[in-house]
Motif scaffolding. Structure first.
Motif, PDB file in Angstrom:
ATOM      1  N   UNK A  47       1.260  -3.518   6.241  1.00 49.74           N
ATOM      2  CA  UNK A  47       1.311  -4.848   6.847  1.00 49.74           C
ATOM      3  C   UNK A  47       2.482  -5.641   6.285  1.00 49.74           C
ATOM      4  N   UNK A  80      -5.524  -7.591  -0.626  1.00 48.62           N
ATOM      5  CA  UNK A  80      -5.532  -6.177  -0.997  1.00 48.62           C
ATOM      6  C   UNK A  80      -6.979  -5.760  -1.181  1.00 48.62           C
ATOM      7  N   UNK A 131      -2.374  -2.700   3.339  1.00 49.11           N
ATOM      8  CA  UNK A 131      -1.699  -3.942   2.969  1.00 49.11           C
ATOM      9  C   UNK A 131      -0.205  -3.719   2.833  1.00 49.11           C
ATOM     10  N   UNK A 132       0.149  -2.593   2.255  1.00 51.43           N
ATOM     11  CA  UNK A 132       1.564  -2.291   2.101  1.00 51.43           C
ATOM     12  C   UNK A 132       2.229  -2.154   3.470  1.00 51.43           C
ATOM     13  N   UNK A 162       2.228  -8.297  -3.101  1.00 58.68           N
ATOM     14  CA  UNK A 162       2.657  -7.030  -2.503  1.00 58.68           C
ATOM     15  C   UNK A 162       4.095  -7.141  -1.992  1.00 58.68           C
ATOM     16  N   UNK A 171       6.286  -6.351  -4.970  1.00 58.44           N
ATOM     17  CA  UNK A 171       6.121  -5.155  -5.796  1.00 58.44           C
ATOM     18  C   UNK A 171       7.218  -4.120  -5.537  1.00 58.44           C
ATOM     19  N   UNK A 172       7.146  -3.002  -6.269  1.00 60.55           N
ATOM     20  CA  UNK A 172       8.238  -2.025  -6.206  1.00 60.55           C
ATOM     21  C   UNK A 172       8.415  -1.427  -4.807  1.00 60.55           C
ATOM     22  N   UNK A 173       7.339  -1.301  -4.088  1.00 56.98           N
ATOM     23  CA  UNK A 173       7.435  -0.695  -2.763  1.00 56.98           C
ATOM     24  C   UNK A 173       8.105  -1.587  -1.735  1.00 56.98           C
TER      25      UNK A 173
END
Lengths: 417, 294, 342
Positions: free
Chosen positions: C312, C35, C309-310, C80, C83-85
């Motif tokens: 990816x 990140x 990053x998200x 990542x 995480x929530x996403x």
């Protein structure tokens, strides 16, 4: 809409961007050698600026422009290399942040001092005392109303959103229009922008001061959402798919009597090929509205301007600065280009369509925040608020979701630990 | 074969068959025919929010141009906006993509179909997994290196990227077509003293056209329709048709320009018509030559 | 075929895929594990056309050193992913603990972006894939038995849904399905409900997207099956006819088994493409009602601040999802392959 951000920066031109009756007078921009390569959005006002820069091309000066709706996807990559492919990016107060975060644009103080000449002070965008961009146009959302319809129900143009709701109820009750309100409430960028407006109007603060910690799940946030929900009751049931293009289309079709719309989009509403005379004659604009008894209008101010890349030679930077400076010279203003935008250029005479934006600025509206993490919150709001607008969850839950989505993104980006 | 079968069809089946084809054709072609009709109107008629019948009758077109049809969209797209440049770029991209894709694909697909080793299966699987990466990620990953190496914005870069993206599909498709061609054909050629490549050249190439043409059609359509790659990797002057059409619309849909886009879409479909009519014969003639029956 | 010969035949295609797909995949996987560095923030005064204001900005001088030391960013491992996403492990386990019933668990789960996207994506894949195959096969059989002079025309019109650029197709269809458009009006007439709007209801939006998906992809299946039909062995058909097989039996026992490898192929491609459903969601502006993994990537990359990053991470999850989805078909292909090899 893919690049909604750009939608709002549109300029008001009905003509296609064919001729730019300016080439000759500007061919001498005072550049000896250098490379100029500009990336930016593609609406008419930027086309004008791009063509102005191209007029500086000569045997020893190469000027290229790449004006495209996808500019935001390529500008960072195109300015990161060394030397950078693009020597300049045309940006707005929301999109300059991404370039500053990655440190690809250079301070312009020395160039302004040497070649800036007649640039007005309010055109210079400074961050911590350093000039980072030169603005050339402004924009804001404000009220647009149908004079004939308001006369028919006997009310003045609304000054607050509460008045707007009352007027909408009267129009519907009188059977004049089924869905008298318009608004760019499309899920995503547009919806988030309307929330931003309404939240600012309620006096809300997006972040705890000085930090990247979000704080929107509060009284003002809930009140802002409740007001949006109340307004949406008077909108076309498909409002979650209506971006500013679709909302303008509703207006032109005569289905809508009141809306909060971008100043740049007003011109085309009144200058419409084959639209009914009734709509054309009665489209009026007014200042942005306030909400919830607040004094700050529920809107934001925007500028568009150009930057100069960091990773290029000083010679190219100088050429780029001079070319773009020539492109926003007062002499570019003529009958065709003047109505394209609210220009921040010396000698610009506001057209009637510009009064809304000027009123917004005079009423003490706030500019769209230039914070490194504002864009992350904007994206989070756009994705999470639509559940509330459909009645699937409470306002507090929607705001909590948006906060959680923002926090995850801000952690990834290194703004929060 | 088709005609002999058709002759033997009982009446009831035939009626059902034609009814089905007609319904499907209406479903498939209606939006297009509607667009064709609407491309001669002004925008407010084409997207008529007040009354949908306006799109048929064109009252506002009549108000502006004095007649219910206008060629303004076509004139704007072709003359004013020089759409032919985009057409030229698309022709170059399509031609190169189809040729290179099919060359690479037939060689690879043929090899995969003629080799019995386990790695063939894994190569096919890996190719398939390669195809799973969303294009949008792929393209945004290219930006940085392409800018750094000065490859961004030019047609050859887009061509090779489209070829690569399309290889997994081409390989799978040609592999399955080549497995249908009996292996005895090239075996006997090899017995006659041909190398593998000569066997491919003299025995397989003459009989592979039906499969190759179908695969080529998909390569062509991919290159022709591509938006994600071309919009991100081509500079303004090298734009192909679809990004050019998207640029007519722009982010703010300046009035009038929307109809340029509609007219451009209609014009862009015309060459496809010729192409399909032409290659349909090729597929059928490949069949009647009895090539695949061996 | 010898390894050596195979290598030379396979080299061009292998090289193209290695350079333009395999390397990007490696970089995507790397990107998903790193990140951006923690930003050093400072408060400065910003001025512009609308006056001056105290605002936070990134302190470039302080961040520069961090970037130079570790150009890839900070290593975050699977953070990542969790995480929530994305997989939202923490949120899901909280829901698991707090929600008393399955239905309330699932309805709250739908509030998390990844699971909301998955619920639509899985439904879409499950409905559209078989429908495309069935419809494509029916069209292919029907067109194949038409008179040969009609075929070219019918093939052209059948291809239209597949070839009209999705961007424009959806612009036009979006108007058509509007409550005031030609389809919208027709549906209101059929249902007798003058307020019916496809775009305002989640259920109707899902149906609309799936119908569009079937309409758009059926020509693809049709063309492949049609090409396959040209190679059906005539002698097998003849002998089936001599044996007294009915038309249906000929189709069922001769034609369909002959097309089976192509059905597998179409199924593979369709499963994959449908899992990555994206264009109709953007085209029909239906993100309020339906999202997909590809849409999440688009949203991450299309914002004012891009979440590389998200994006990816979601891409890697998409690849894994496709691999899981295709595994039954792949196992089948593996068996076929082994049967052939021996």
């Amino acid at each position: 809409m893919k690049h909604v951000k750009t939608a709002l920066l549109s300029a008001a031109a009905v003509i296609a961007m064919g001729d730019f009756a300016m080439a000759d007078g500007h061919a001498n921009c005072g550049i000896e050698t250098g490379r100029v390569s500009i990336v930016g959005n593609e609406f008419p006002a930027i086309q004008t600026v791009g063509a102005g820069a191209q007029a500086c091309a000569s045997g020893s000066v190469e000027v290229k422009t790449n004006l495209t709706a996808d500019h935001q996807k390529i500008n960072l990559a195109g300015m990161s290399g060394n030397p950078a492919e693009y020597t300049s990016a045309i940006v707005a107060n929301s999109s300059i942040v991404a370039l500053m975060n990655d440190d690809v644009i250079r301070p312009l103080d020395d160039l302004v001092a040497k070649f800036g000449g007649d640039l007005k002070k309010n055109q210079l965008i400074t961050v911590g005392g350093e000039i980072v961009a030169v603005a050339f146009m402004a924009n804001a959302q404000h009220l647009v109303y149908r004079d004939d319809v308001l006369k028919e129900i006997g009310v003045e143009p609304p000054k607050t959103y509460e008045d707007m709701l009352a007027a909408a109820k009267m129009i519907r009750d009188k059977g004049i229009m089924e869905n008298p309100l318009g608004g760019a409430y499309a899920a995503g960028w547009n919806l988030a922008q309307e929330f931003n407006n309404m939240y600012i109007g309620h006096g809300g603060q997006f972040f705890k001061p000085g930090t990247a910690e979000v704080s929107i799940n509060n009284e003002q946030g809930v009140a802002a959402l409740e007001m949006m929900k109340a307004l949406s009751e008077y909108m076309n049931p498909d409002f979650l798919t209506h971006d500013s293009n679709a909302t303008s289309a509703e207006w032109k079709a005569g289905n809508v009597a009141l809306m909060n719309m971008w100043g740049s989009r007003v011109g085309p509403l009144r200058d419409t090929e084959g639209s009914s005379q009734e709509v054309v004659d009665n489209t009026m604009i007014s200042a942005p509205m306030t909400v919830g008894g607040g004094s700050t209008p529920a809107t934001t101010l925007w500028w568009d301007g150009w930057t100069v890349a960091k990773n290029i030679s000083d010679e190219d930077a100088e050429a780029t600065f001079k070319a773009l400076k020539a492109a926003i010279d007062p002499a570019i203003l003529n009958e065709e280009t003047t109505p394209q935008a609210v220009w921040l250029i010396e000698g610009y005479e506001p057209t009637p369509a510009a009064t809304g934006v000027f009123a917004a600025a005079n009423m003490g509206s706030v500019p769209y925040p230039m914070l490194p993490y504002q864009g992350l919150l904007h994206t989070a709001l756009g994705a999470e608020l639509s559940d509330f607008m459909q009645g699937k969850e409470s306002a507090a839950q929607a705001l909590a979701d948006a906060e959680a989505a923002y926090t995850a993104a801000a952690k990834e980006k290194g703004f929060l630990n | 074969m088709s005609t002999s079968l058709a002759r033997r069809q009982p009446l009831g089946l035939r009626i059902a068959l034609y009814a089905f084809v007609v319904i499907w054709l209406i479903l498939a072609a209606f939006p297009f025919l509607w667009t064709l009709w609407g491309s001669f109107k002004v925008e407010l008629d084409f997207f008529s929010l007040s009354n949908w019948t306006d799109a048929l009758t064109g009252p506002r077109t009549e108000a502006v141009y004095g007649k219910p049809f206008t060629g303004a969209g076509y004139e704007g797209a072709w003359v004013q906006e020089e759409f032919w440049r985009a057409v030229l770029n698309t022709s170059i991209v399509c031609f190169c993509v189809v040729c290179i894709s099919l060359t690479f694909g037939t060689l690879g697909g043929y090899a995969l179909s003629r080799s019995g080793y386990k790695y063939v299966f894994w190569l096919l699987i890996i190719a398939l997994i390669f195809r799973a990466l969303p294009q949008i990620t792929l393209v945004s990953g290219y930006l940085q290196p392409f800018f750094a190496w000065n490859l961004w914005g030019i047609l050859p870069t887009t061509i090779i990227v489209l070829v690569a993206i399309n290889q997994p599909f081409t390989l799978w498709m040609l592999h399955s077509f080549f497995t249908k061609i009996p292996i005895e054909l090239d075996e006997s050629a090899k017995v006659d003293g041909c190398t593998q490549f000569q066997a491919f050249r003299h025995v397989i190439i003459p009989v592979m056209w039906p499969g190759v043409i179908t695969t080529g059609l998909f390569s062509f359509l991919l290159a022709y329709n591509d938006f994600a790659v071309a919009a991100m990797l081509l500079s303004e002057e090298n734009r192909t048709m679809v990004p050019a059409i998207a640029a007519f619309l722009g982010t703010t849909q300046t009035e009038g320009n929307v109809m340029f886009a509609v007219a451009a879409v209609v014009s862009a479909t015309a060459p496809l018509f010729v192409l399909v009519m032409f290659f349909q014969r090729q597929i059928v003639s490949g069949l009647t030559a009895g090539a695949v029956k061996g | 075929m010898k390894h050596r010969t195979f290598f030379w035949f396979f080299l061009p295609t292998g090289l193209a895929m290695l350079l333009f797909i395999a390397l990007p995949i490696i970089s995507v996987v790397t990107q998903s594990l790193y990140a951006p560095h923690e930003a050093v923030l400072s408060i400065v005064e910003n001025c512009g056309p609308f006056g001056c204001k105290e605002e936070t900005t990134v302190d470039q001088a302080a961040t520069e050193a961090l970037r130079a030391a570790e150009p890839l960013g900070r290593f975050v491992g699977l953070e990542i992913y969790l995480d929530r996403g994305h997989l939202a492990v923490q949120e899901v386990s909280q829901l698991w603990a707090s929600e008393p019933t399955w239905s309330s668990f699932f309805s709250r789960l739908g509030n998390l972006p990844f699971y909301r996207a998955m619920s639509f994506t899985v439904t879409y894949v499950a409905v559209v894939t078989p429908m495309v195959i069935i419809l494509g096969l029916m069209i292919a059989l029907a067109v194949n038995s038409l008179h040969r002079h009609l075929k070219g025309l019918v093939i052209f019109f059948s291809l239209l849904p597949f070839i009209v650029p999705p961007l424009i197709g959806s612009l036009i269809l979006f108007w058509m399905v509007d409550s005031r458009g030609v389809f919208g009006t027709f549906l209101q007439y059929l249902s007798g409900d003058p307020n019916l709007s496809l775009k305002a209801s989640t259920a109707l939006t899902w149906i609309m997207l799936m119908v569009y998906g079937i309409w758009h992809s059926a020509p693809f299946a049709f063309v492949i099956f049609y090409a396959g039909l040209q190679t059906v062995p005539q002698d097998t058909i003849e002998s089936a006819v001599i044996d007294g097989a009915s038309r249906w039996e000929q189709t069922r026992y001769v034609v369909i088994p002959h097309l089976m490898p192509l059905v597998t192929f179409v199924a593979l491609i369709q499963l994959m493409d449908n899992f990555r459903v994206f264009e109709p969601i953007v085209g029909f502006k239906s993100e309020a009602h339906a999202t997909s993994l590809s849409w999440i990537i688009f949203n991450d990359l299309g914002g004012e601040t891009r979440l590389l990053s998200s994006a990816a991470t979601t891409s890697v999850l998409t690849i894994l999802g496709v691999a899981i989805l295709l595994s039954p078909v792949l196992v089948r292909t593996w068996r076929d392959f082994n049967a052939k090899a021996h």
